[in-house]
Design a protein around this motif. Structure first.
Motif, mmCIF file in Angstrom:
data_model
loop_
_atom_site.group_PDB
_atom_site.id
_atom_site.type_symbol
_atom_site.label_atom_id
_atom_site.label_comp_id
_atom_site.label_asym_id
_atom_site.label_seq_id
_atom_site.Cartn_x
_atom_site.Cartn_y
_atom_site.Cartn_z
ATOM 1 N N THR A 34 -19.867 7.127 30.384
ATOM 2 C CA THR A 34 -20.083 5.878 31.120
ATOM 3 C C THR A 34 -18.770 5.355 31.691
ATOM 4 N N VAL A 35 -18.901 4.496 32.679
ATOM 5 C CA VAL A 35 -17.734 3.846 33.280
ATOM 6 C C VAL A 35 -17.003 3.023 32.217
ATOM 7 N N GLU A 36 -17.758 2.418 31.319
ATOM 8 C CA GLU A 36 -17.154 1.617 30.250
ATOM 9 C C GLU A 36 -16.312 2.484 29.312
ATOM 10 N N GLN A 37 -16.782 3.682 29.005
ATOM 11 C CA GLN A 37 -16.011 4.584 28.148
ATOM 12 C C GLN A 37 -14.709 5.017 28.838
ATOM 13 N N LEU A 38 -14.766 5.228 30.140
ATOM 14 C CA LEU A 38 -13.545 5.541 30.878
ATOM 15 C C LEU A 38 -12.586 4.356 30.819
ATOM 16 N N ALA A 39 -13.093 3.163 31.017
ATOM 17 C CA ALA A 39 -12.241 1.970 30.964
ATOM 18 C C ALA A 39 -11.584 1.836 29.593
ATOM 19 N N THR A 40 -12.325 2.117 28.539
ATOM 20 C CA THR A 40 -11.776 2.062 27.183
ATOM 21 C C THR A 40 -10.664 3.087 27.010
ATOM 22 N N LEU A 41 -10.888 4.308 27.499
ATOM 23 C CA LEU A 41 -9.860 5.342 27.415
ATOM 24 C C LEU A 41 -8.591 4.896 28.144
ATOM 25 N N LEU A 42 -8.756 4.295 29.305
ATOM 26 C CA LEU A 42 -7.605 3.885 30.110
ATOM 27 C C LEU A 42 -6.831 2.725 29.483
ATOM 28 N N THR A 43 -7.424 2.001 28.547
ATOM 29 C CA THR A 43 -6.683 0.933 27.868
ATOM 30 C C THR A 43 -5.645 1.508 26.908
ATOM 31 N N ARG A 44 -5.837 2.758 26.483
ATOM 32 C CA ARG A 44 -4.896 3.409 25.563
ATOM 33 C C ARG A 44 -3.728 4.055 26.291
ATOM 34 N N PHE A 45 -3.828 4.208 27.607
ATOM 35 C CA PHE A 45 -2.794 4.869 28.403
ATOM 36 C C PHE A 45 -2.504 4.027 29.634
ATOM 37 N N THR A 46 -1.271 4.091 30.109
ATOM 38 C CA THR A 46 -0.861 3.253 31.226
ATOM 39 C C THR A 46 -1.130 3.958 32.548
ATOM 40 N N TYR A 47 -2.224 3.605 33.176
ATOM 41 C CA TYR A 47 -2.493 4.072 34.540
ATOM 42 C C TYR A 47 -2.565 2.832 35.414
ATOM 43 N N THR A 48 -1.541 2.651 36.225
ATOM 44 C CA THR A 48 -1.504 1.517 37.129
ATOM 45 C C THR A 48 -2.075 1.956 38.467
ATOM 46 N N GLY A 49 -2.267 0.998 39.332
ATOM 47 C CA GLY A 49 -2.772 1.317 40.664
ATOM 48 C C GLY A 49 -4.287 1.206 40.715
ATOM 49 N N ARG A 50 -4.820 1.827 41.708
ATOM 50 C CA ARG A 50 -6.249 1.733 42.028
ATOM 51 C C ARG A 50 -7.119 2.311 40.910
ATOM 52 N N ILE A 51 -8.039 1.497 40.433
ATOM 53 C CA ILE A 51 -9.082 1.947 39.514
ATOM 54 C C ILE A 51 -10.374 1.296 40.006
ATOM 55 N N ASP A 52 -11.340 2.122 40.407
ATOM 56 C CA ASP A 52 -12.548 1.625 41.058
ATOM 57 C C ASP A 52 -13.635 1.175 40.084
ATOM 58 N N HIS A 53 -13.634 1.701 38.876
ATOM 59 C CA HIS A 53 -14.655 1.359 37.870
ATOM 60 C C HIS A 53 -16.069 1.618 38.395
ATOM 61 N N ASP A 54 -16.278 2.795 38.975
ATOM 62 C CA ASP A 54 -17.622 3.138 39.460
ATOM 63 C C ASP A 54 -17.993 4.557 39.043
ATOM 64 N N GLU A 55 -19.233 4.930 39.295
ATOM 65 C CA GLU A 55 -19.749 6.246 38.896
ATOM 66 C C GLU A 55 -19.042 7.393 39.620
ATOM 67 N N ALA A 56 -18.693 7.192 40.882
ATOM 68 C CA ALA A 56 -18.002 8.251 41.634
ATOM 69 C C ALA A 56 -16.654 8.562 40.981
ATOM 70 N N GLU A 57 -15.927 7.528 40.602
ATOM 71 C CA GLU A 57 -14.644 7.730 39.932
ATOM 72 C C GLU A 57 -14.844 8.428 38.593
ATOM 73 N N LEU A 58 -15.852 8.016 37.840
ATOM 74 C CA LEU A 58 -16.155 8.645 36.552
ATOM 75 C C LEU A 58 -16.438 10.133 36.748
ATOM 76 N N ASP A 59 -17.230 10.479 37.756
ATOM 77 C CA ASP A 59 -17.537 11.893 38.028
ATOM 78 C C ASP A 59 -16.270 12.681 38.359
ATOM 79 N N GLU A 60 -15.382 12.098 39.156
ATOM 80 C CA GLU A 60 -14.131 12.775 39.514
ATOM 81 C C GLU A 60 -13.234 12.967 38.295
ATOM 82 N N VAL A 61 -13.178 11.975 37.420
ATOM 83 C CA VAL A 61 -12.355 12.090 36.210
ATOM 84 C C VAL A 61 -12.945 13.142 35.275
ATOM 85 N N ARG A 62 -14.274 13.206 35.207
ATOM 86 C CA ARG A 62 -14.905 14.232 34.367
ATOM 87 C C ARG A 62 -14.617 15.641 34.913
ATOM 88 N N GLU A 63 -14.615 15.805 36.231
ATOM 89 C CA GLU A 63 -14.238 17.097 36.827
ATOM 90 C C GLU A 63 -12.778 17.413 36.521
#
Length: 183
Positions: A34-63
């Protein structure tokens, strides 16, 4: 083993990201569903910049998770080809930056680039350090029989075998029972 702090951070991120897959996650399920699980993962690591918080981004991160997991098991020469392709695809232009209380470290893409592209580019930079230092052996798959979790071995003697203490304890208990049964 001593890598630059941003290299260690990127490699630790790969481990955390890759170990969300069903065969290596603590729950045994996909922990990046889920997008929420990705957001939780990103709280543990510093990724600045654009984060869309949508399904398309989740699919790209899973790939990206699948791609990065595949690099982990490659030998040095094969990894070079994949790492170079990741840098080319991102049109990477490495630069030094400071932000969010972090000292000088490398980025390779614009903060406006999609999250998955920034992940691939920054991890590719980390892999270049591992390759140049001839330390691909520090990137392992868990030694537990029933786990395919990734292991980053930063120990001095290079002896880390398990992704978690849980896997290590489980395998030690199995070995103990086998020795006891054989006695």
């Amino acid at each position: 083993m001593l890598f630059a702090p941003d290299t260690e951070e990127s490699l630790n991120f790969v481990v955390a990201l890759a170990n969300t897959t069903p065969g290596s996650s603590r729950s045994g399920e996909d922990e990046l569903a889920t997008v929420e699980q990705l957001a939780t993962l990103l709280t543990r690591f510093t990724y600045t910049g654009r984060i869309d918080h949508d399904e398309a981004e989740l699919d790209e991160v899973r790939e990206t998770r699948t791609l990065l997991r595949s690099v982990w098991g490659l030998d040095r020469d094969d990894a070079v080809e994949v790492v170079n392709r990741m840098l080319r695809d991102a049109k990477a232009l490495p630069f030094l930056t400071r932000h969010d209380g972090l000292d000088w470290h490398m980025h390779a893409t614009s903060p406006d680039a999609p999250l998955a592209e920034r992940i691939r580019a920054e991890v590719a930079l980390a892999f270049t350090d591992v390759i140049r230092m001839n330390e691909m052996s520090r990137l392992r798959i868990c030694g537990a029989d029933d786990c395919d979790g990734l292991v980053l071995d930063l120990s001095r003697n290079g002896s880390k075998r398990f992704c978690t203490v849980r896997c290590g304890n489980r395998m030690n208990m199995i070995a103990f029972r086998e020795r006891k049964a054989g006695a």
